[in-house]
Design an enzyme around this catalytic site. Structure first.
Site, PDB file in Angstrom:
ATOM      1  N   ARG A 127      31.747  -4.538 122.930  1.00 31.63           N
ATOM      2  CA  ARG A 127      31.559  -3.271 122.212  1.00 31.63           C
ATOM      3  C   ARG A 127      32.933  -2.688 121.879  1.00 31.63           C
ATOM      4  NH1 ARG A 127      27.747  -0.483 119.322  1.00 31.63           N
ATOM      5  NH2 ARG A 127      27.351   1.604 120.117  1.00 31.63           N
ATOM      6  N   THR A 397      23.513  -3.734 111.628  1.00 32.47           N
ATOM      7  CA  THR A 397      23.533  -4.584 112.803  1.00 32.47           C
ATOM      8  C   THR A 397      22.813  -5.874 112.485  1.00 32.47           C
ATOM      9  OG1 THR A 397      23.415  -2.593 114.092  1.00 32.47           O
ATOM     10  CG2 THR A 397      22.788  -4.602 115.228  1.00 32.47           C
ATOM     11  N   THR A 415      27.411  -5.667 115.406  1.00 31.42           N
ATOM     12  CA  THR A 415      27.239  -4.565 114.467  1.00 31.42           C
ATOM     13  C   THR A 415      28.559  -3.971 114.017  1.00 31.42           C
ATOM     14  OG1 THR A 415      26.050  -2.478 114.103  1.00 31.42           O
ATOM     15  CG2 THR A 415      27.111  -2.751 116.238  1.00 31.42           C
ATOM     16  N   ASP A 439      28.195   6.482 117.332  1.00 32.35           N
ATOM     17  CA  ASP A 439      27.242   6.199 118.420  1.00 32.35           C
ATOM     18  C   ASP A 439      27.563   6.987 119.691  1.00 32.35           C
ATOM     19  OD1 ASP A 439      25.485   4.578 117.093  1.00 32.35           O
ATOM     20  OD2 ASP A 439      26.175   2.696 117.964  1.00 32.35           O
ATOM     21  N   SER A 468      25.219   1.994 123.177  1.00 26.93           N
ATOM     22  CA  SER A 468      24.517   1.220 122.142  1.00 26.93           C
ATOM     23  C   SER A 468      23.057   1.076 122.513  1.00 26.93           C
ATOM     24  CB  SER A 468      25.161  -0.170 122.053  1.00 26.93           C
ATOM     25  OG  SER A 468      24.387  -1.008 121.229  1.00 26.93           O
ATOM     26  N   GLY A 490      18.471  -1.937 114.006  1.00 23.64           N
ATOM     27  CA  GLY A 490      17.666  -0.731 113.832  1.00 23.64           C
ATOM     28  C   GLY A 490      17.995   0.383 114.809  1.00 23.64           C
ATOM     29  N   GLY A 491      19.174   0.360 115.419  1.00 30.15           N
ATOM     30  CA  GLY A 491      19.518   1.421 116.362  1.00 30.15           C
ATOM     31  C   GLY A 491      18.474   1.474 117.465  1.00 30.15           C
TER      32      GLY A 491
END
Ligand code: DON
Length: 585
Positions: A127, A397, A415, A439, A468, A490-491
């Site tokens: 990340r 993503t 992503t 985020d 995330s 899609g989060g």
């Protein structure tokens, strides 16, 4: 050993047809019940877009599914060259960075869970991190309101983790040389690839963002996207990839590529420095190991909320020993109640485990799930506001999944957050940067682009990873063998989509195509609302949910890629809601 049989032609042909169409029904005379295994015929609402009984492409030895045909082909090339699932995943990751710039990336980050052929599991967190100059209120404008700077432009980017993560994954669990697994990506960048309708449309729909920054020369020549059928060559990106193939992480995190990122940041008043890049490190994490009705789960731990939130949801669902009929008001009530509780915990408490203490043991506990279940009435919704103090959390993503002939498996989600990330493109190095800073809880308690309301535990701080929802997941059968790989985009809708695909396979014995093609719902605690896919929940069921006290509205879901073991090998699938390719050999 690397047999290429007539089956290959079928495997390649079917997914190409699928790029434009939902899963194809079985040929006349072949009913889904006739398939091997304990698959049952699903029934979907008559108005639903996709019909049950769809057939996913299959292959005997190895399988790759991604949102980009060229990237899937890169993975299959590496599998056929004798690489394992990790080698092929890394090849897919780099190929996506070239041929799928809306989400594939060098300038973003991601997560991968791995199951090795000898039964070990691993998880890598690459990340992005907040740059050293980042500060808690950096996106709060003069009026006390969040600005758009967390989403668009130079300050929106976290320090990219993808190159470091993919290379660490390859070094630890791969078998082929870096230059070999990166060869397909380098070829795609250096020699170019032919623009198809999907690529052109994607650029066209995001032209307003892209044209604000340096990527416009490449992606919007003469102000419009390249024509279908023309070849797009990315020489700067090819040089970056060649440098990485030769030097490893140093080829990206120091030297000319790092200097190009810093120069672009300086030009655009961004925060990432060469020092931020030089100190970026991916982190190996212990995967979340859990079970659902005796099936094993290997899920991604924080800094993604994906794994723990889906495990808490599944633990709550498991407390019902009877299985409610698929798609019934009762089934949707149970699902929603479980999502709601898991998201309340997620949104209020989760963040970067290297900075905040997280209640992971509790969230993963079966006993805690029983306590939560005790608060769920049989036929009554629980308003989210009564469940807990709720702050809030908050898009592009892509997930890809790979299995090899030795039984190892890798599920990866990567992503740059929104499509084309922050829009900022690094001249000379040839890639887009993420807008992952959004985020974070940019302003705890205020919804982000996904409508998520998140808390203090996810506030901005230098070096911190933003929370995330990515949820690459591996499901094991009751004998501990890999049964299924699934993940998505899609989060927060990733989590709810992954849960429903798993439940469809385990509880409802659906085929992979049906499990992924089935209509889905979404609930993320706040807004306190069930989103259901249009045509996916019949009016009488919507009315029954309303009578229980739920607010409902038509809405979206995540989109998945998945692989499932079948008697003849593997089935692979990209979500019919999106594009992609599943193929193998
Ligand atoms: O990490 C996350 O949860 C988000 N940045 C994921 C974004 C995403 O899935 C976009 N897709 N629509």
């Amino acid at each position: 050993m690397l047999r290429v049989t007539a089956a290959l032609a079928t495997v390649v042909l079917v997914p190409i047809l699928m790029m434009a169409a939902p899963p194809t029904p079985p040929p006349p005379g072949q009913t889904p019940q006739a398939r091997p295994g304990n698959i049952e015929l699903a029934t979907f609402p008559a108005e639903w877009t996709y019909k049950p009984g769809g057939q996913a492409p299959s292959a005997e030895h190895g399988m790759v599914a991604s949102n980009c045909a060229l990237a899937t082909e890169a993975g299959v090339e590496i599998l056929k060259a004798g690489g394992n699932a990790v080698d092929a995943s890394v090849a897919v990751g780099f190929a996506l960075a070239v041929a799928y710039p809306e989400a594939g990336n060098l300038g973003g980050g991601g997560y991968a869970v791995v199951r090795t052929s000898d039964g070990r599991s691993a998880a890598i967190d690459y990340r992005e991190t907040a740059p050293a100059q980042a500060s808690r209120d950096m996106f709060i404008g003069p009026g006390g309101k969040p600005t758009e700077a967390s989403l668009v432009g130079h300050r929106a980017s976290g320090v990219p983790g993808s190159v470091a993560g993919l290379l660490a994954l390859l070094e630890k669990h791969g078998t082929l040389p870096r230059a070999r697994v990166m060869a397909p990506a380098i070829r795609l960048a250096r020699k170019g690839f032919v623009v198809d309708e999907i690529f052109r449309t994607s650029i066209g729909q995001n032209a307003a963002l892209i044209k604000r920054f340096a990527g416009r020369e490449l992606f919007l020549p003469n102000g419009t996207p390249p024509d279908v059928g023309t070849r797009i060559v990315q020489a700067d990106l090819a040089s970056t990839l060649e440098r990485v193939a030769k030097l490893g992480p140093a080829g990206f995190y120091s030297g000319p590529v790092a200097a190009a990122v810093e120069a672009e940041m300086t030009r655009g008043n961004g925060t990432i420095t060469a020092a931020d890049l030089a100190t970026y490190k991916p982190v190996w994490r212990t995967p979340i190991a859990s079970t659902y009705r005796g099936y094993g789960l290997i899920a991604m731990p924080p800094s993604s909320s994906g794994g723990i939130t889906l495990v808490e949801t599944l633990n709550i669902l498991e407390t019902w020993t009877d299985i409610a009929p698929w798609g019934s008001a009762q089934a949707l009530h149970r699902l929603t109640s479980a999502f709601q509780r898991a998201f309340v915990d997620r949104n209020a408490t989760l963040g970067d485990p290297d900075f905040v203490t997280l209640p992971l043991a509790r969230m993963a506990s079966k006993e805690y799930a029983r306590q939560l279940r005790a608060g769920i009435a049989a036929d009554r919704a629980t308003p989210t506001r009564t469940l807990a103090p709720v702050p809030r959390e908050g898009r592009e993503t892509t997930n890809y999944v790979v299995v090899d002939r030795w039984g190892s498996a890798v599920a990866t989600t990567t992503t740059i957050n929104s499509l084309y990330g922050s829009g900022v493109w690094v001249p000379g190095a040839g890639f887009f940067l993420n807008n992952e800073m959004d985020d974070f809880a940019v302003q705890p308690g205020t919804p982000n682009q996904f409508g998520l309301v998140q808390g203090e535990s996810n506030a901005i701080a230098p070096g911190r990873r933003m929370l995330s929802a990515m949820a690459p997941t591996i499901v094991l059968d009751r004998n501990g063998q890999v049964l299924m790989l699934v993940g998505g985009r899609g989060g927060p809708r990733i989590i709810t989509a992954v849960v429903q695909a798993i439940v469809n396979v385990i509880d409802y014995r659906m085929s992979l195509a049906d499990a992924v093609g089935a209509p889905r719902i979404h609930h993320q605690a706040l807004p306190d609302m069930i989103d259901y896919e249009k045509g996916g929940v019949p009016a009488d069921i919507v009315d029954a949910l309303k009578a229980m006290g739920y607010a409902t509205q038509p809405g979206g879901t995540g989109s998945l890629t998945a692989i499932k073991r079948v008697a003849t090998g593997w089935e692979g699938l990209f979500d019919p809601r999106k594009h992609g390719l599943a193929g193998g050999y």
